[in-house]
Design an enzyme around this catalytic site. Sequence first.
Site, PDB file in Angstrom:
ATOM      1  N   CYS A  81      11.117  45.060 119.762  1.00 31.75           N
ATOM      2  CA  CYS A  81      11.864  46.238 119.344  1.00 31.75           C
ATOM      3  C   CYS A  81      11.633  46.520 117.851  1.00 31.75           C
ATOM      4  O   CYS A  81      10.510  46.785 117.445  1.00 31.75           O
ATOM      5  CB  CYS A  81      13.341  46.092 119.694  1.00 31.75           C
ATOM      6  SG  CYS A  81      14.233  47.679 119.663  1.00 31.75           S
ATOM      7  N   HIS A 185      12.570  46.013 125.350  1.00 34.06           N
ATOM      8  CA  HIS A 185      13.249  44.706 125.333  1.00 34.06           C
ATOM      9  C   HIS A 185      12.844  43.903 126.576  1.00 34.06           C
ATOM     10  O   HIS A 185      13.459  44.059 127.633  1.00 34.06           O
ATOM     11  CB  HIS A 185      14.766  44.900 125.316  1.00 34.06           C
ATOM     12  CG  HIS A 185      15.309  45.328 124.006  1.00 34.06           C
ATOM     13  ND1 HIS A 185      15.619  44.443 123.002  1.00 34.06           N
ATOM     14  CD2 HIS A 185      15.584  46.561 123.514  1.00 34.06           C
ATOM     15  CE1 HIS A 185      16.077  45.102 121.950  1.00 34.06           C
ATOM     16  NE2 HIS A 185      16.052  46.393 122.232  1.00 34.06           N
ATOM     17  N   GLU A 187      13.441  40.907 127.200  1.00 38.32           N
ATOM     18  CA  GLU A 187      14.535  39.998 127.561  1.00 38.32           C
ATOM     19  C   GLU A 187      15.635  40.707 128.345  1.00 38.32           C
ATOM     20  O   GLU A 187      16.511  40.051 128.920  1.00 38.32           O
ATOM     21  CB  GLU A 187      15.105  39.328 126.298  1.00 38.32           C
ATOM     22  CG  GLU A 187      16.053  40.165 125.468  1.00 38.32           C
ATOM     23  CD  GLU A 187      15.381  41.206 124.582  1.00 38.32           C
ATOM     24  OE1 GLU A 187      16.109  41.865 123.820  1.00 38.32           O
ATOM     25  OE2 GLU A 187      14.138  41.385 124.650  1.00 38.32           O
TER      26      GLU A 187
END
Length: 207
Positions: A81, A185, A187
């Site tokens: 990011c 992102h 994750e």
Amino acid sequence: MSRLGLIDYGMGNLHSVQRAFERLGATVQTVQCGAEMEGCKALVLPGVGAFDPAMERLRQGGLAEAITTWCDAGRPLLGICLGLQLLFEASDEGEAEGLGLLKGRVRALPRRPGHPIPHMGWEPLVPANPSPLLPAGSPESWVYFVHSYAAEPSDPACSTALVRFADTAVTAAVWQGAIGACQFHPEKSGPHGEAILRRWLAWLAAL
């Protein structure tokens, strides 16, 4: 599994990134200064927030210099990011110089009716130049974005994935040398994001 150094400069969602890597079997330690990078196989530079405050914090703590030294030595780093944007030379978002590890500038997303900014939500990646993050022939990946800016690399070969926004396609992921980074992102991107992180860990393990 090699140890990853998760850079903690007070502007990243460290917990979710750490959990994602640990679920994949990685050992993760937070890094707040250059000395704490010793013994790490690779660094992860996360980031949530604005460009100038992030660069100020990295410089104040000596982390900017340590990251530059690390990458100049050809050692691996993954940005996430804002962590991708900080790798470039400058940003439309502020006045500070970026790390300059990748040539190019971070640009504001184009303003178009019906396309709210920040760009937020799930989008499919558009493959560009193959990399360890997205090798040729990879299955379609839907990933989660939250951003108002996107990098514009000087060298288009640096882009490994794009994402469509309004009437254009902007950088979604980059790869150059041993530096990789995702604007999205991984994750927070479920199985598709996990697959991207797993590929990066497999690339690391083969070094």
